[in-house]
Design a protein around this motif. Structure first.
Motif, PDB file in Angstrom:
ATOM      1  N   GLY A  99      58.030 -34.548 -10.653  1.00 41.05           N
ATOM      2  CA  GLY A  99      56.800 -34.485  -9.870  1.00 41.05           C
ATOM      3  C   GLY A  99      55.979 -35.742 -10.104  1.00 41.05           C
ATOM      4  O   GLY A  99      56.014 -36.311 -11.197  1.00 41.05           O
ATOM      5  N   LEU A 100      55.260 -36.188  -9.096  1.00 41.62           N
ATOM      6  CA  LEU A 100      54.392 -37.361  -9.212  1.00 41.62           C
ATOM      7  C   LEU A 100      52.946 -36.896  -9.276  1.00 41.62           C
ATOM      8  O   LEU A 100      52.434 -36.280  -8.333  1.00 41.62           O
ATOM      9  CB  LEU A 100      54.590 -38.313  -8.026  1.00 41.62           C
ATOM     10  N   TYR A 101      52.300 -37.191 -10.390  1.00 38.91           N
ATOM     11  CA  TYR A 101      50.903 -36.826 -10.603  1.00 38.91           C
ATOM     12  C   TYR A 101      50.064 -38.087 -10.474  1.00 38.91           C
ATOM     13  O   TYR A 101      50.344 -39.099 -11.119  1.00 38.91           O
ATOM     14  CB  TYR A 101      50.745 -36.214 -11.999  1.00 38.91           C
ATOM     15  N   GLU A 102      49.044 -38.025  -9.628  1.00 41.30           N
ATOM     16  CA  GLU A 102      48.151 -39.161  -9.416  1.00 41.30           C
ATOM     17  C   GLU A 102      46.721 -38.720  -9.669  1.00 41.30           C
ATOM     18  O   GLU A 102      46.298 -37.669  -9.186  1.00 41.30           O
ATOM     19  CB  GLU A 102      48.270 -39.675  -7.981  1.00 41.30           C
ATOM     20  N   ARG A 103      46.008 -39.506 -10.447  1.00 45.81           N
ATOM     21  CA  ARG A 103      44.585 -39.247 -10.683  1.00 45.81           C
ATOM     22  C   ARG A 103      43.856 -40.557 -10.475  1.00 45.81           C
ATOM     23  O   ARG A 103      44.100 -41.539 -11.163  1.00 45.81           O
ATOM     24  CB  ARG A 103      44.361 -38.705 -12.090  1.00 45.81           C
ATOM     25  N   ASP A 104      42.973 -40.568  -9.487  1.00 45.79           N
ATOM     26  CA  ASP A 104      42.198 -41.760  -9.166  1.00 45.79           C
ATOM     27  C   ASP A 104      40.732 -41.367  -9.221  1.00 45.79           C
ATOM     28  O   ASP A 104      40.273 -40.570  -8.399  1.00 45.79           O
ATOM     29  CB  ASP A 104      42.582 -42.284  -7.779  1.00 45.79           C
ATOM     30  N   SER A 105      40.026 -41.907 -10.199  1.00 46.93           N
ATOM     31  CA  SER A 105      38.635 -41.524 -10.439  1.00 46.93           C
ATOM     32  C   SER A 105      38.568 -40.030 -10.678  1.00 46.93           C
ATOM     33  O   SER A 105      39.173 -39.538 -11.611  1.00 46.93           O
ATOM     34  CB  SER A 105      37.741 -41.961  -9.285  1.00 46.93           C
ATOM     35  N   ASP A 106      37.898 -39.289  -9.815  1.00 43.68           N
ATOM     36  CA  ASP A 106      37.757 -37.849 -10.005  1.00 43.68           C
ATOM     37  C   ASP A 106      38.536 -37.045  -8.970  1.00 43.68           C
ATOM     38  O   ASP A 106      38.184 -35.906  -8.664  1.00 43.68           O
ATOM     39  CB  ASP A 106      36.274 -37.455  -9.939  1.00 43.68           C
ATOM     40  N   GLU A 107      39.605 -37.608  -8.414  1.00 43.60           N
ATOM     41  CA  GLU A 107      40.449 -36.885  -7.453  1.00 43.60           C
ATOM     42  C   GLU A 107      41.898 -36.922  -7.919  1.00 43.60           C
ATOM     43  O   GLU A 107      42.372 -37.941  -8.407  1.00 43.60           O
ATOM     44  CB  GLU A 107      40.336 -37.488  -6.051  1.00 43.60           C
ATOM     45  N   GLU A 108      42.584 -35.774  -7.752  1.00 44.36           N
ATOM     46  CA  GLU A 108      43.964 -35.658  -8.195  1.00 44.36           C
ATOM     47  C   GLU A 108      44.873 -35.226  -7.062  1.00 44.36           C
ATOM     48  O   GLU A 108      44.436 -34.576  -6.108  1.00 44.36           O
ATOM     49  CB  GLU A 108      44.085 -34.606  -9.299  1.00 44.36           C
TER      50      GLU A 108
END
Length: 130
Positions: A99-108
């Motif tokens: 699975g690819l988990y992305e977290r950019d600032s306060d959004e996932e």
């Protein structure tokens, strides 16, 4: 070689994973979670995703101070953001697939192409319980 293992074949899998299928054997489940959360223990279970599911996308619709967590449905073991640890963006083994988990600032966002090999539970983890 196509998905039917025949040389010269153009057979491909449909979105359900059926070789030569037309997509009529699977069900698309889509929803938006808008419930007010009670974080008495830090984790709030949103839904269970059954084994065999594929093309899973779970994303926040806007900034949040909470975290997406993924765990085994039959135990307290976590694949992502569990046991009071926060995972960095990247690829993670989730139920036998990547699975690819992305977290950019306060959004996932979490994308799992699947198919997953066991049931998983999706949680929201409160940032207030660290």
């Amino acid at each position: 070689v196509g998905c039917d293992w025949v040389v010269g074949s153009n057979a491909t899998e449909d979105q359900c994973g059926i070789c030569g299928g037309n997509g009529d054997t699977c069900t698309t489940i889509k929803g938006e979670f808008t419930k007010k959360l009670n974080f008495s223990d830090g984790y709030f279970e949103i839904t269970l995703i059954p084994a065999g599911s594929r093309h899973i996308l779970f994303e926040e619709m806007g900034p949040s101070k909470n975290y997406i967590s993924v765990g085994k449905s039959d135990s307290k073991d976590f694949y992502l953001n569990g046991d009071r640890l926060i995972s960095m963006s990247g690829e993670y083994d989730i139920a036998g697939t990547v699975g690819l988990y992305e977290r950019d600032s306060d959004e996932e966002r979490l994308k799992i192409p699947g198919p997953i090999k066991e049931d998983i539970s999706l949680y929201v983890k409160s940032s207030l319980t660290f």
